[in-house]
Enzyme design. Sequence first.
Site, mmCIF file in Angstrom:
data_model
loop_
_atom_site.group_PDB
_atom_site.id
_atom_site.type_symbol
_atom_site.label_atom_id
_atom_site.label_comp_id
_atom_site.label_asym_id
_atom_site.label_seq_id
_atom_site.Cartn_x
_atom_site.Cartn_y
_atom_site.Cartn_z
ATOM 1 N N HIS A 80 -6.108 -6.624 -1.558
ATOM 2 C CA HIS A 80 -4.957 -5.463 -1.134
ATOM 3 C C HIS A 80 -3.641 -6.438 -0.629
ATOM 4 O O HIS A 80 -3.899 -6.853 0.603
ATOM 5 C CB HIS A 80 -5.727 -4.579 -0.236
ATOM 6 C CG HIS A 80 -4.904 -3.501 0.141
ATOM 7 N ND1 HIS A 80 -4.569 -2.628 -1.096
ATOM 8 C CD2 HIS A 80 -4.452 -2.815 1.073
ATOM 9 C CE1 HIS A 80 -3.749 -1.447 -0.741
ATOM 10 N NE2 HIS A 80 -3.737 -1.383 0.612
ATOM 11 N N SER A 111 0.900 -1.343 0.012
ATOM 12 C CA SER A 111 -0.004 -0.172 -0.008
ATOM 13 C C SER A 111 0.854 1.254 0.034
ATOM 14 O O SER A 111 1.663 1.255 -1.043
ATOM 15 C CB SER A 111 -1.001 0.041 1.141
ATOM 16 O OG SER A 111 -2.118 0.866 1.160
ATOM 17 N N ASP A 120 -8.323 -5.562 -5.926
ATOM 18 C CA ASP A 120 -8.248 -4.381 -5.024
ATOM 19 C C ASP A 120 -8.412 -3.083 -5.655
ATOM 20 O O ASP A 120 -7.874 -2.820 -6.714
ATOM 21 C CB ASP A 120 -6.706 -4.564 -4.990
ATOM 22 C CG ASP A 120 -6.021 -3.248 -4.022
ATOM 23 O OD1 ASP A 120 -6.781 -2.689 -3.166
ATOM 24 O OD2 ASP A 120 -4.770 -3.224 -3.743
#
Length: 507
Positions: free
Chosen positions: A464, A189, A439
Site C-alpha cells: 500500500h 490511498s 496491495d
Amino acid sequence: MANLPKATLSVLISLTLLSFFPATLSFPRLRSSRFLGKFSSFNNKGSLGAPPYRYETRYFDQNLDHFSFSDLPKFRQRYLINTEHWAGPDQLGPIFFYCGNEGDIEWFAANTGFVWEFAPRFRAMVIFPEHRYYGESMPYGSHEEAYKNASTLAHLTAEQALADFAVLITELKKNLSAQACPVVLFGGSYGGMLAAWMRLKYPHIAIGALASSAPILQFEDIVPPGTFYDIVSNGFRRESISCFNTIKDSWDVIESEGQKSNGLANLTETFRFCKKLESTDDLSNWLSDAYSYLAMANYPYPADFLMPLPGNPIKEVCRKIDNSPNGTSILQRIFEGVSVYYNYTGNAGCFNLDDDPHGMNGWNWQACTEMVMPTSSSRNTSMFPPYDYNYTSEEQWCLENYHVKPRPTWITTEFGGHGFKKALETFGSNIIFSNGLLDPWSGGSVLEDISETIVALVTEKGAHHLDLRSATTGDPDWLVEQRAAEVKLIKGWLDKYHGRKRTAFDM
C-alpha cells in the site's frame, strides 16, 4: 497492557457474510471500505528510522460550504508548509501539494518521505493540508460538535475537501505573488483518489498528480466485488498453502468453540483479551482486521506504519502458523500468527477490543454517504468466509447510526468511473497511477496506461503506497526504479510547463 485498535467491523459499506455455518449460526460482516479509512488514520509519528521533516504549522479560515451562499461559520483548516528550498515566484518554483486524507495531517507528513526527499531537487515548496473533519481541522469548534449528528456532518464530503484544497492553493499563491507557479499533487490511498480527482476537476490549479494506491474504480460494479479479499487471500496463499488453509479452516473452529458453554471464556484466554469476549464476531473481526492490514503493509523491510512489523510480515505470520509444534491446535496456531501483527514487540500483556483511539466515525460517515465500495468474499478463492454484497443491510445500518441513506452511484456521477479509459484518455492528462499488486486496493485502481500522459506504474511486489514512503537502504531495486520513473514523469510535466511559460514570455 496494550491499548490496541478496535477490531469490530461495522457494516457500513459493503460486506454481508452469507455464512457457511449451520443456519442457526451467523458469521460477522466484514467491510473492506473500513480498512481504507482505518489504515490511513492511525496517528503514529513516522516509520522506523524516518527522519524528522521540518515544517511550519499554519491555519486557514475555510468556508464550511463552498457550494452555497448560506451564512455558515468558517472553520480553521490546519496545514503544514515548508519553503526553505523553494525557488520562489520569480523562478516559477513548483509547489508540491499532498492531498490530506482521513486522519491527522502530521501522520501523513511523517509517512510521505517521497515528497520531502525530492522537493529540494525541484526547489519546491511543500504543503500538507489537513482534510476537513480530521485532526485539528474541525468545523463548529470541536470534534464533539462536528460529529454531533447528520446535520453537522453534512459537509464532510470529498467535493468539499477538494474545494478546500483549491481555495487554499489559490489564496496562498495570491499572497505569495506566486500565481504562475505550477502545482503538483500527491496522495496515497483515499488521498490518492483525491489527487486524481482534483487533477480532473481543477486542471487549472494543478498541472499533474501522483495517485498512489488510489482505488478510484472500487465503486458500483466497475470491478468484481471479490477483488479486495481475493488479493488479501492470495498474499497468504503465495507464502504457504497450509497457512492459507489453516486460516480458512479457523473460522468454523472459532464459531464451533463459541457455541460451547464455556467457549467464549476459552477463546478469551487463548487470544489473551483483557475482557471476556461477548461474541465470536468480535474475535473474527479482530483477526480479519489483522490479515487485511498485513496485506496492505506487506513491505519488504521493517516498518511501524500501523504496528511495529518485520519485513515481509505475511511470511513471518505463516512461519508462525506453519512451524508450531505438532499437536498445536488451530486456534493456538492462529494466535501465534496474528501476534506478529498485534504484538510483534512482545510488550502487550493482553488485548482490548473496545478501544478506538483513532476516531473512525469520520470515515464511517463517508462510507455511509459517498464511499460505497461493494465487496464480497468468494467460497473458492478467498480464505475468508464466503458472503455476497448486500446493500440493503448496509443502508439499514447507516439509517440506524446516522439517519442517512448511502448514495452508491454518486461518486461515479461526480468523478466518473464507468468507461474510465475513454473518459480519461479524452479529458485527462498528467496523472500517475502507481500500485503494488500485493496491495488489496490495487484491484480497484488503474493498472494500465491510458495515454501518453496518464500512466500506470505497477510493481509486482509493492504494497500500500510503498512508493510514497521514505527511501531506505533496504529498498529493492524495483522500488528505486519505480520512484525514479515517477520523478522523471514529474520533471517532464514541469519542464513542459516552464517551456510554455518561457515561450509566452519571449513572445
